[in-house]
Design a protein around this motif. Sequence first.
Motif, mmCIF file in Angstrom:
data_model
loop_
_atom_site.group_PDB
_atom_site.id
_atom_site.type_symbol
_atom_site.label_atom_id
_atom_site.label_comp_id
_atom_site.label_asym_id
_atom_site.label_seq_id
_atom_site.Cartn_x
_atom_site.Cartn_y
_atom_site.Cartn_z
ATOM 1 N N ILE A 78 -8.349 -36.180 -1.732
ATOM 2 C CA ILE A 78 -9.563 -35.926 -2.522
ATOM 3 C C ILE A 78 -10.730 -35.860 -1.546
ATOM 4 O O ILE A 78 -10.944 -36.769 -0.749
ATOM 5 N N ILE A 79 -11.482 -34.773 -1.618
ATOM 6 C CA ILE A 79 -12.643 -34.589 -0.751
ATOM 7 C C ILE A 79 -13.903 -35.074 -1.459
ATOM 8 O O ILE A 79 -14.754 -35.718 -0.866
ATOM 9 N N ALA A 80 -14.016 -34.768 -2.752
ATOM 10 C CA ALA A 80 -15.151 -35.219 -3.565
ATOM 11 C C ALA A 80 -14.705 -35.267 -5.014
ATOM 12 O O ALA A 80 -13.799 -34.527 -5.414
ATOM 13 N N SER A 81 -15.346 -36.144 -5.778
ATOM 14 C CA SER A 81 -15.041 -36.205 -7.206
ATOM 15 C C SER A 81 -16.224 -36.778 -7.960
ATOM 16 O O SER A 81 -17.068 -37.472 -7.390
ATOM 17 N N THR A 82 -16.245 -36.480 -9.245
ATOM 18 C CA THR A 82 -17.285 -36.993 -10.124
ATOM 19 C C THR A 82 -16.716 -37.083 -11.536
ATOM 20 O O THR A 82 -15.821 -36.319 -11.884
ATOM 21 N N ILE A 83 -17.212 -38.016 -12.310
ATOM 22 C CA ILE A 83 -16.780 -38.157 -13.694
ATOM 23 C C ILE A 83 -17.999 -38.063 -14.600
ATOM 24 O O ILE A 83 -18.991 -38.756 -14.391
ATOM 25 N N ALA A 84 -17.899 -37.191 -15.612
ATOM 26 C CA ALA A 84 -18.886 -37.126 -16.685
ATOM 27 C C ALA A 84 -18.187 -37.703 -17.906
ATOM 28 O O ALA A 84 -17.084 -37.288 -18.234
ATOM 29 N N ASP A 85 -18.813 -38.680 -18.561
ATOM 30 C CA ASP A 85 -18.083 -39.361 -19.633
ATOM 31 C C ASP A 85 -18.848 -39.428 -20.941
ATOM 32 O O ASP A 85 -20.056 -39.239 -20.994
ATOM 33 N N THR A 86 -18.056 -39.681 -21.987
ATOM 34 C CA THR A 86 -18.569 -40.017 -23.310
ATOM 35 C C THR A 86 -17.876 -41.319 -23.696
ATOM 36 O O THR A 86 -17.155 -41.901 -22.890
ATOM 37 N N ALA A 87 -18.034 -41.758 -24.918
ATOM 38 C CA ALA A 87 -17.417 -43.015 -25.347
ATOM 39 C C ALA A 87 -15.891 -42.942 -25.341
ATOM 40 O O ALA A 87 -15.219 -43.925 -25.054
ATOM 41 N N GLU A 88 -15.323 -41.786 -25.649
ATOM 42 C CA GLU A 88 -13.869 -41.677 -25.784
ATOM 43 C C GLU A 88 -13.151 -41.066 -24.590
ATOM 44 O O GLU A 88 -11.966 -41.297 -24.382
ATOM 45 N N TYR A 89 -13.814 -40.222 -23.832
ATOM 46 C CA TYR A 89 -13.126 -39.530 -22.742
ATOM 47 C C TYR A 89 -14.105 -39.150 -21.638
ATOM 48 O O TYR A 89 -15.319 -39.247 -21.792
ATOM 49 N N GLY A 90 -13.538 -38.686 -20.546
ATOM 50 C CA GLY A 90 -14.334 -38.200 -19.436
ATOM 51 C C GLY A 90 -13.725 -36.934 -18.873
ATOM 52 O O GLY A 90 -12.552 -36.637 -19.104
ATOM 53 N N ILE A 91 -14.532 -36.182 -18.162
ATOM 54 C CA ILE A 91 -14.044 -35.042 -17.403
ATOM 55 C C ILE A 91 -14.165 -35.428 -15.933
ATOM 56 O O ILE A 91 -15.256 -35.673 -15.425
ATOM 57 N N TYR A 92 -13.018 -35.529 -15.289
ATOM 58 C CA TYR A 92 -12.946 -35.920 -13.882
ATOM 59 C C TYR A 92 -12.829 -34.639 -13.070
ATOM 60 O O TYR A 92 -11.824 -33.936 -13.136
ATOM 61 N N ARG A 93 -13.873 -34.321 -12.322
ATOM 62 C CA ARG A 93 -13.894 -33.106 -11.508
ATOM 63 C C ARG A 93 -13.570 -33.477 -10.065
ATOM 64 O O ARG A 93 -14.144 -34.416 -9.518
#
Length: 142
Positions: free
Chosen positions: A31-46
């Motif tokens: 993994i070179i870089a990552s970020t997570i955008a989340d809500t109460a139930e789930y997240g999008i892990y980029r």
Amino acid sequence: MTIHQLSIFIENRAGTLLKVLNLLKQAEIQIIASTIADTAEYGIYRIICSEPLRAHEELKKAGVAVALSDVFALELDNYPGRAAEAIEAFSEAGIGITYMYTFMLNGKGILIFRTDEAEQARQTIIDKNLKYISENALASIG
């Protein structure tokens, strides 16, 4: 001018992120870089990683909800305000940024962004002589 990014659906419960990280670890994908955008139930892990096509395949085989998309990657000199200057070029061209994130790699800033106006963004990068980084170069640095 663009690189591949993985977008992974992660439920907000213990162990789901660890499953993804362990799958990548077992496949020896960096993994070179990552970020997570989340809500109460789930997240999008980029994720930006060393072998995105193989990572996509490995995660799909394991039943992980993952999508592969193209994002732009700009290389920035390491001084204050450089990200603002880069984004200003797109703003002046009327190009909206859907999301972005940055990280440092070997003394250079790397700015990752997605836009719904990819062709205009490509032209702006050329017109403004912005330095972009290829997927191969990014993986070899990381």
